[in-house]
Design a protein around this motif. Structure first.
Motif, PDB file in Angstrom:
ATOM      1  N   LYS A  43       0.934  -1.101   0.015  1.00 44.12           N
ATOM      2  CA  LYS A  43      -0.018  -0.050  -0.013  1.00 44.12           C
ATOM      3  C   LYS A  43       0.782   1.099  -0.002  1.00 44.12           C
ATOM      4  N   VAL A  44       0.253   2.273  -0.102  1.00 43.08           N
ATOM      5  CA  VAL A  44       1.139   3.819   0.030  1.00 43.08           C
ATOM      6  C   VAL A  44       0.558   4.435   1.098  1.00 43.08           C
ATOM      7  N   VAL A  45       1.537   4.478   2.040  1.00 43.46           N
ATOM      8  CA  VAL A  45       1.363   5.020   3.349  1.00 43.46           C
ATOM      9  C   VAL A  45       2.074   6.453   3.549  1.00 43.46           C
ATOM     10  N   GLY A  46       1.311   7.419   4.078  1.00 44.40           N
ATOM     11  CA  GLY A  46       1.814   8.708   4.314  1.00 44.40           C
ATOM     12  C   GLY A  46       2.608   8.779   5.412  1.00 44.40           C
ATOM     13  N   SER A  47       3.456   9.524   5.700  1.00 44.91           N
ATOM     14  CA  SER A  47       4.296   9.858   6.999  1.00 44.91           C
ATOM     15  C   SER A  47       4.746  11.318   6.711  1.00 44.91           C
ATOM     16  N   PRO A  48       4.612  12.169   7.993  1.00 46.58           N
ATOM     17  CA  PRO A  48       4.973  13.577   7.776  1.00 46.58           C
ATOM     18  C   PRO A  48       6.429  13.723   7.706  1.00 46.58           C
ATOM     19  N   GLU A  49       7.120  12.802   8.194  1.00 51.39           N
ATOM     20  CA  GLU A  49       8.638  12.658   8.080  1.00 51.39           C
ATOM     21  C   GLU A  49       8.976  11.102   8.326  1.00 51.39           C
ATOM     22  N   TYR A  50      10.046  10.446   7.467  1.00 57.69           N
ATOM     23  CA  TYR A  50      10.088   9.249   7.342  1.00 57.69           C
ATOM     24  C   TYR A  50      11.006   8.913   8.762  1.00 57.69           C
ATOM     25  N   GLN A  51      11.961   9.687   9.436  1.00 55.61           N
ATOM     26  CA  GLN A  51      12.512   9.510  10.361  1.00 55.61           C
ATOM     27  C   GLN A  51      11.942   9.871  11.882  1.00 55.61           C
ATOM     28  N   LEU A  52      10.525   9.945  11.819  1.00 54.51           N
ATOM     29  CA  LEU A  52       9.936  10.516  13.331  1.00 54.51           C
ATOM     30  C   LEU A  52       9.759   9.069  13.913  1.00 54.51           C
ATOM     31  N   THR A  53       9.980   9.399  15.283  1.00 47.80           N
ATOM     32  CA  THR A  53      10.062   8.168  16.001  1.00 47.80           C
ATOM     33  C   THR A  53       9.045   7.406  16.229  1.00 47.80           C
ATOM     34  N   ALA A  54       7.842   7.975  16.296  1.00 48.16           N
ATOM     35  CA  ALA A  54       6.539   7.240  16.371  1.00 48.16           C
ATOM     36  C   ALA A  54       6.514   6.395  15.158  1.00 48.16           C
ATOM     37  N   ASN A  55       7.064   6.823  14.032  1.00 53.98           N
ATOM     38  CA  ASN A  55       6.933   5.868  12.598  1.00 53.98           C
ATOM     39  C   ASN A  55       7.872   4.845  12.614  1.00 53.98           C
ATOM     40  N   VAL A  56       9.153   5.233  13.382  1.00 52.37           N
ATOM     41  CA  VAL A  56      10.105   4.196  13.441  1.00 52.37           C
ATOM     42  C   VAL A  56       9.605   3.171  14.346  1.00 52.37           C
ATOM     43  N   TRP A  57       8.842   3.498  15.175  1.00 51.34           N
ATOM     44  CA  TRP A  57       8.385   2.266  16.118  1.00 51.34           C
ATOM     45  C   TRP A  57       7.367   1.489  15.624  1.00 51.34           C
ATOM     46  N   MET A  58       6.312   1.940  14.715  1.00 49.88           N
ATOM     47  CA  MET A  58       5.188   1.286  14.182  1.00 49.88           C
ATOM     48  C   MET A  58       5.828   0.658  12.882  1.00 49.88           C
ATOM     49  N   ARG A  59       6.779   1.087  12.261  1.00 51.39           N
ATOM     50  CA  ARG A  59       7.508   0.120  11.120  1.00 51.39           C
ATOM     51  C   ARG A  59       7.963  -1.032  11.565  1.00 51.39           C
ATOM     52  N   GLY A  60       8.500  -0.917  12.692  1.00 50.21           N
ATOM     53  CA  GLY A  60       9.395  -1.994  13.287  1.00 50.21           C
ATOM     54  C   GLY A  60       8.498  -3.033  13.945  1.00 50.21           C
ATOM     55  N   ILE A  61       7.342  -2.574  14.613  1.00 54.46           N
ATOM     56  CA  ILE A  61       6.397  -3.363  15.108  1.00 54.46           C
ATOM     57  C   ILE A  61       5.458  -4.022  14.176  1.00 54.46           C
ATOM     58  N   LEU A  62       5.320  -3.344  12.862  1.00 48.96           N
ATOM     59  CA  LEU A  62       4.598  -4.054  11.704  1.00 48.96           C
ATOM     60  C   LEU A  62       5.472  -5.070  11.173  1.00 48.96           C
ATOM     61  N   SER A  63       6.841  -4.779  11.151  1.00 52.99           N
ATOM     62  CA  SER A  63       7.578  -5.939  10.542  1.00 52.99           C
ATOM     63  C   SER A  63       7.676  -6.940  11.594  1.00 52.99           C
ATOM     64  N   ASP A  64       8.001  -6.689  12.767  1.00 54.77           N
ATOM     65  CA  ASP A  64       8.248  -8.079  13.820  1.00 54.77           C
ATOM     66  C   ASP A  64       6.946  -8.827  14.265  1.00 54.77           C
ATOM     67  N   ARG A  65       5.914  -8.111  14.015  1.00 51.05           N
ATOM     68  CA  ARG A  65       4.471  -8.875  14.498  1.00 51.05           C
ATOM     69  C   ARG A  65       3.264  -8.930  13.591  1.00 51.05           C
ATOM     70  N   HIS A  66       3.542  -8.253  12.328  1.00 45.27           N
ATOM     71  CA  HIS A  66       2.474  -8.353  11.373  1.00 45.27           C
ATOM     72  C   HIS A  66       2.928  -8.752   9.975  1.00 45.27           C
ATOM     73  N   GLY A  67       4.019  -9.050   9.951  1.00 46.35           N
ATOM     74  CA  GLY A  67       4.640  -9.245   8.513  1.00 46.35           C
ATOM     75  C   GLY A  67       4.630  -8.367   7.398  1.00 46.35           C
ATOM     76  N   VAL A  68       4.832  -6.983   7.926  1.00 43.48           N
ATOM     77  CA  VAL A  68       4.918  -5.984   6.985  1.00 43.48           C
ATOM     78  C   VAL A  68       6.389  -5.262   7.074  1.00 43.48           C
TER      79      VAL A  68
END
Length: 331
Positions: A105-130
């Motif tokens: 999918k196409v996902v928006g992010s105010p900035e790629y390096q935002l802490t919240a986004n780093v956390w959620m990308r990691g959680i999605l990868s670790d726990r949801h196969g994204v």
């Protein structure tokens, strides 16, 4: 004897209120506390190093360590911690029914390096196969057009990322379906307005966050307190002095939450929510310092930061902080 005068830029928090009001004073320091929105503080500190001391995004701080010498030295004080499952929104027509559907999918992010986004990308990868590079990213202003990354970010070649048009906003693109989803620390305006086209990816995000904590023991760290390197090098003692004062201010905030003579904040069940948090997360659930669960949280974040191409190497939590603030005399 004269005291060192320092300006500290930070948000308006119960856990720092005593420093803001001057009821707790760091040893040897006259603190000029500037209460500023976090985005403004981060931008001014990262771009211009305007303050001697400032709250700083954990991700931006780790990113700054790529510089030699690095411009800041952090204290293990976490002015912001927050579970971020509730920070994922999607367009109702995007076909996203569960987190796993974000792949491709196409996902928006105010900035790629935002802490919240780093956390959620990691959680999605670790726990949801994204995996972080399994989606396409669009960056830019969420509610106002023209936002850019506050710090120069080197990105991995596998990443598909591009800015949105200069006159567009991520919130409007989410509502219209021009992007499928949005990961953002701030609630997007269409969701606030009750727009049926926008909903959360985790509808019961509190349940998802409690499950995440039960499985991992991690209460995500968002912000640290950073001292400008020139100030730190000239006055190494300020690290311990500030740390002690910030710790005392946080403990005072705990006490205020448990004062049942009158509610401190406009939440009807504040006391029961405080008790529930301590039951689920532990007595000192907003702990400062480097040990225990904080070490696990920081190690996990640093792995995510490195995997997502933001760190030049995998760092350890011990590398992040002034040693004067992680070691204390035993009496």
């Amino acid at each position: 004897m004269s005291r060192l005068r320092l300006t500290m830029a930070c948000g308006d928090y119960d856990r720092t209120r005593a420093l803001q009001e001057g009821t707790i004073r760091p040893d040897g320091i006259d603190l000029n506390y500037l209460r500023l929105p976090v985005e403004e503080t981060f931008f001014r500190m990262m771009r211009h190093q305007e303050f001697e001391v400032a709250e700083l995004s954990l991700s931006s701080y780790v990113l700054s360590l790529r510089q030699d010498p690095s411009p800041f030295v952090a204290l293990p004080v976490y002015t912001s911690r927050m579970f971020r499952h509730g920070a994922l929104y999607c367009n109702a027509g995007s076909g996203i029914e569960r987190p796993e559907d974000l792949r491709g999918k196409v996902v928006g992010s105010p900035e790629y390096q935002l802490t919240a986004n780093v956390w959620m990308r990691g959680i999605l990868s670790d726990r949801h196969g994204v995996p972080f590079d399994s989606v396409t990213y669009r960056t830019g202003g969420q509610e106002s057009a023209g936002r850019v990354e506050k710090a120069k970010v080197p990105l991995p070649g596998s990443l598909r990322i591009s800015p949105i048009a200069g006159d567009a906003t991520l919130s409007s693109m989410l509502a219209s379906g021009e992007i499928d989803a949005l990961c953002t620390p701030r609630i997007p305006s269409p969701f606030v307005a009750g727009d049926p086209r926008v909903r959360r990816v985790f509808p019961d995000f509190m349940a998802a966050e409690k499950e995440y904590y039960a499985d991992t023991g991690i209460f995500p760290i968002m912000h640290v307190v950073a001292v400008r390197r020139d100030v730190y090098e000239a006055n190494r003692w300020v690290a311990q002095s500030l740390y002690k004062a910030l710790l005392a201010a946080k403990d005072e905030a705990y006490a205020g939450l448990y004062d049942t003579s009158a509610l401190r904040f406009t939440l009807p069940w504040l006391t029961s929510q405080f008790e529930e948090a301590r039951t689920l997360l532990g007595e000192d659930y907003w702990a400062y310092g480097l040990g225990g669960a904080n070490h696990t949280a920081l190690s996990t974040f640093l792995r995510y930061h490195h995997e997502q191409g933001l760190s030049d190497r995998l760092r350890t939590p011990e590398e992040l902080f002034a040693p004067e603030a992680t070691e204390a005399a035993v009496i």
